[in-house]
Design an enzyme around this catalytic site. Structure first.
Site, short mmCIF file in Angstrom:
data_model
loop_
_atom_site.label_atom_id
_atom_site.label_comp_id
_atom_site.label_asym_id
_atom_site.label_seq_id
_atom_site.Cartn_x
_atom_site.Cartn_y
_atom_site.Cartn_z
N SER A 147 0.84 -1.19 0.00
CA SER A 147 0.00 0.00 0.00
C SER A 147 0.88 1.25 0.00
O SER A 147 1.74 1.40 -0.87
CB SER A 147 -0.95 -0.04 1.20
OG SER A 147 -1.95 0.93 1.13
N ARG A 221 -11.91 6.02 10.38
CA ARG A 221 -11.50 4.62 10.36
C ARG A 221 -12.58 3.74 9.75
O ARG A 221 -12.28 2.80 9.00
CB ARG A 221 -11.18 4.15 11.77
CG ARG A 221 -10.73 2.70 11.87
CD ARG A 221 -9.52 2.45 11.02
NE ARG A 221 -8.97 1.11 11.24
CZ ARG A 221 -8.03 0.56 10.51
NH1 ARG A 221 -7.52 1.22 9.48
NH2 ARG A 221 -7.57 -0.65 10.78
N ASP A 333 -8.86 -6.49 -4.68
CA ASP A 333 -8.43 -5.21 -4.11
C ASP A 333 -8.90 -4.11 -5.04
O ASP A 333 -8.30 -3.85 -6.08
CB ASP A 333 -6.91 -5.19 -3.98
CG ASP A 333 -6.39 -3.90 -3.35
OD1 ASP A 333 -7.19 -2.99 -3.07
OD2 ASP A 333 -5.16 -3.82 -3.13
N HIS A 366 -8.17 -5.22 -0.19
CA HIS A 366 -6.87 -4.60 0.02
C HIS A 366 -6.13 -5.21 1.20
O HIS A 366 -4.89 -5.29 1.20
CB HIS A 366 -7.05 -3.09 0.22
CG HIS A 366 -5.76 -2.33 0.27
ND1 HIS A 366 -4.82 -2.39 -0.73
CD2 HIS A 366 -5.26 -1.49 1.22
CE1 HIS A 366 -3.79 -1.62 -0.41
NE2 HIS A 366 -4.03 -1.07 0.76
#
Length: 403
Positions: A147, A221, A333, A366
């Site tokens: 990432s 979040r 992803d 992901h």
């Protein structure tokens, strides 16, 4: 494998891409394994948004590791610390030990807060290079990250091409799509509109108590976590399952539910398992993460684009790279899709670089780059086997000129 974090202090100013600089800063880091006599077996592992220098292993008194890549790094694991000397660094601006917005600005003696300078991926790489200089590691066997960590690994090969032999870029991209930037902006707005954010100056100082913007962090979040999971995983894990008994049938439209307490419904209730899961993740995150750090790191994600100075031509921007590359993506992803990794593969091949590519058919979205998929681990293990000699020394041949 027991580990202890270390702190390195730097007095010399670090110039930043913004034109600002930062001085008198600390970098927190951990090492795993042993640096060989040639100092040629070091692997630098870069972290993503909410991770840290603590990659693997146990701290004193622990029975289980909370290292974010403990399944990947350690003796006999895919990145084998019996052969490689692994370094984990906490980036400046983070909230896990390195100097960040919650620390004191030596220029005025006040907590940085919103005045902490803007960092880019390139700035982090420059700071990491300074730490390696102090450690007397001139050339890395490899840089590795997933990432945002993958973006840093890529940037290493462009900023310091002669210092990197191999680069492992996982679930990453050459830049963020507009959709990704949009998700980051919504999360940032959740934070800055929290009444407790106080324009980023919410830390305790001058007798004023800290007012941590937990509401905004929770929402940020939750938004992020939705994008890290695939639709398949969400449906398989949670579906439309309720937390308790089924909702009562035949409620009059527009009228409140009647009956036992467990059937009374309000718009505030957490009824579905997925709601409960997201709120749990948000609550946990808001306890340990810093709001200004979140803003700073997501901005660095947004800004990263090595092709910007080359009129958007990715192939031209990667011409500086000399490393050999492994790129890994995951089919589900959608935040850093395989298409983005294939863009990097093509651009590197345009420059006749040595490139290996693995596209893993995994359902996890992901987050797959953090999980223990056996096919994924075999790919990583075999690639590190390729760069290691039987005596444990990293392959120190000429870096990456084969096509």
């Amino acid at each position: 494998m027991h580990v202890t974090p270390s702190l390195m202090h730097f007095d010399a100013p670090l110039p930043l891409r913004s034109g600002a600089s930062i001085r008198a800063y600390d970098i927190c880091y951990e090492t795993y394994g042993t640096l060989n006599s040639a100092r040629s077996n070091a692997v630098l592992v870069l972290h993503a948004l909410n991770a840290s220098h603590h990659l693997a292993g146990l701290y004193a008194g622990q029975d289980t590791s909370d290292g974010w890549w403990d399944n990947m790094i350690g003796p006999g694991k895919a990145l084998d610390t019996d052969r490689f000397f692994v370094i984990g660094i906490n980036n400046l601006g983070s909230c896990f030990g390195s100097t960040g917005p919650m620390h004191t600005n030596p220029e005025n003696g006040r907590i940085y807060g919103a005045d902490f300078p803007v960092f880019t991926v390139e700035d982090w790489v420059d700071a990491q290079a300074r730490l390696l200089d102090v450690m007397r590691i001139q050339t890395l066997a490899a840089v590795m990250g997933g990432s945002l960590g993958g973006m840093q690994a890529l940037s290493w090969t462009l900023q310091y091409p002669q210092r990197v032999r191999y680069a492992v870029v996982i679930a990453s991209a050459p830049n963020l799509t507009a959709e990704n930037i949009a998700f980051n902006e919504v999360a940032r707005r959740a934070i800055v509109t929290d009444p407790d954010f106080n324009d980023g100056n919410f830390y305790a100082q001058d007798g004023r108590a800290e007012t941590k913007p937990k509401r905004g962090l929770r929402i940020a979040r939750m938004i992020g976590h939705i994008t890290y999971l695939s639709d398949d995983v969400m449906n398989e894990k949670f579906g439309r399952a309720l937390r308790s008994a089924a909702l009562p049938q035949n409620w009059p439209v527009g009228e409140p539910a009647q009956g036992p307490t467990e059937y009374r419904y309000t718009t505030q209730d957490v009824e579905f398992q997925i709601e409960s899961y997201l709120r749990y993740q948000g609550d946990k995150f808001a306890e340990y993460f810093d709001a200004n750090t979140y803003l700073l790191i997501t901005r660095a994600l947004d800004y990263f684009d090595p092709a910007r100075d080359f009129e958007g031509d990715l192939s031209r921007s990667l011409a500086r790279a000399r490393a050999r590359f492994l790129l890994v993506s995951f089919t589900t992803d959608w935040r850093f899709s395989p298409k983005r990794s294939r863009e990097l593969v093509k651009a590197l091949l345009d420059n006749r670089r040595d490139v290996s590519y693995a596209e893993i058919d995994a359902p996890h979205g992901h987050d797959a780059f953090l999980l223990d998929d056996p096919r994924y681990m075999r790919v990583i293990r075999s690639y590190f086997d390729r760069m290691a000699l039987p005596d444990g020394d990293a392959n120190v041949g000429d870096p990456g000129f084969s096509a």
